[in-house]
Design an enzyme around this catalytic site. Structure first.
Site, PDB file in Angstrom:
ATOM      1  N   CYS A   1       0.830  -1.067   0.002  1.00  0.00           N
ATOM      2  CA  CYS A   1       0.027   0.090   0.034  1.00  0.00           C
ATOM      3  C   CYS A   1       0.907   1.189  -0.094  1.00  0.00           C
ATOM      4  O   CYS A   1       1.968   1.236   0.429  1.00  0.00           O
ATOM      5  CB  CYS A   1      -0.804  -0.012   1.344  1.00  0.00           C
ATOM      6  SG  CYS A   1      -1.911   1.485   1.646  1.00  0.00           S
ATOM      7  N   GLY A   2       0.415   2.154  -0.383  1.00  0.00           N
ATOM      8  CA  GLY A   2       1.007   3.577  -0.546  1.00  0.00           C
ATOM      9  C   GLY A   2       1.338   3.985   0.979  1.00  0.00           C
ATOM     10  O   GLY A   2       2.221   4.830   1.132  1.00  0.00           O
TER      11      GLY A   2
END
Length: 158
Positions: free
Chosen positions: A36-37
């Site tokens: 995930c970012g």
């Protein structure tokens, strides 16, 4: 009255335990994902854990693939967190955080601390729930809220 301590969780190694283990501590629960970012937040979460652990604070990571950003299993996710981010706080098995199959503790937390516009669902990875020493969910933080921005809320409960 139901509290956080009334639920069970399963660690990355498959060991199930009662969350009553954390009775009297301040707990930060985070639904995590390694692809995930927001994954760099692991650094800040680990820092919070290191800074406040001796004062009765714990971070609990719950990997989830409901947003399609996690590796295959909870143990693989935990291994990646430990290897890539130096995570030492407890990590759990792959967990559903929304829907009919959501872990009961997540259903409890989302109903206790609703999100934007009163929503009970978790919108994305790295949603955070702060639980006080009595097992009550006192605050919910969005994915974009960086761990270091939680310090005042945590210190107030310690």
């Amino acid at each position: 009255m139901t509290t956080f301590y009334d639920f069970h969780a399963t660690l990355e190694n498959g060991e199930q335990y009662s969350l009553e283990k954390y009775k009297g501590q301040v707990v930060l629960v985070v639904n995590t994902a390694t692809k995930c970012g927001f994954t760099p937040q692991f650094d800040g979460l680990e820092k919070l854990y290191e800074d406040y652990q001796q004062r009765g604070f714990v971070v609990l990571g719950f990997p989830s693939n409901q947003f399609k950003q996690e590796v295959a299993t909870g143990s693989e996710a935990a291994a990646a967190c430990r290897r890539d981010y130096g995570v030492t706080f407890p990590m759990h098995e792959l967990t559903d955080v929304n829907g009919d199959n959501a872990e009961p503790v997540f259903k409890f937390m989302t109903s206790s601390a609703k999100g934007i516009l009163g929503s009970e669902s978790i919108k994305w990875n790295f949603t955070k729930f702060l639980v006080d020493r009595n097992g009550e969910v006192v605050e919910r933080f969005a994915s974009k809220d960086k761990p270091e921005s939680l310090k005042k809320s945590i210190e107030k409960l310690l």
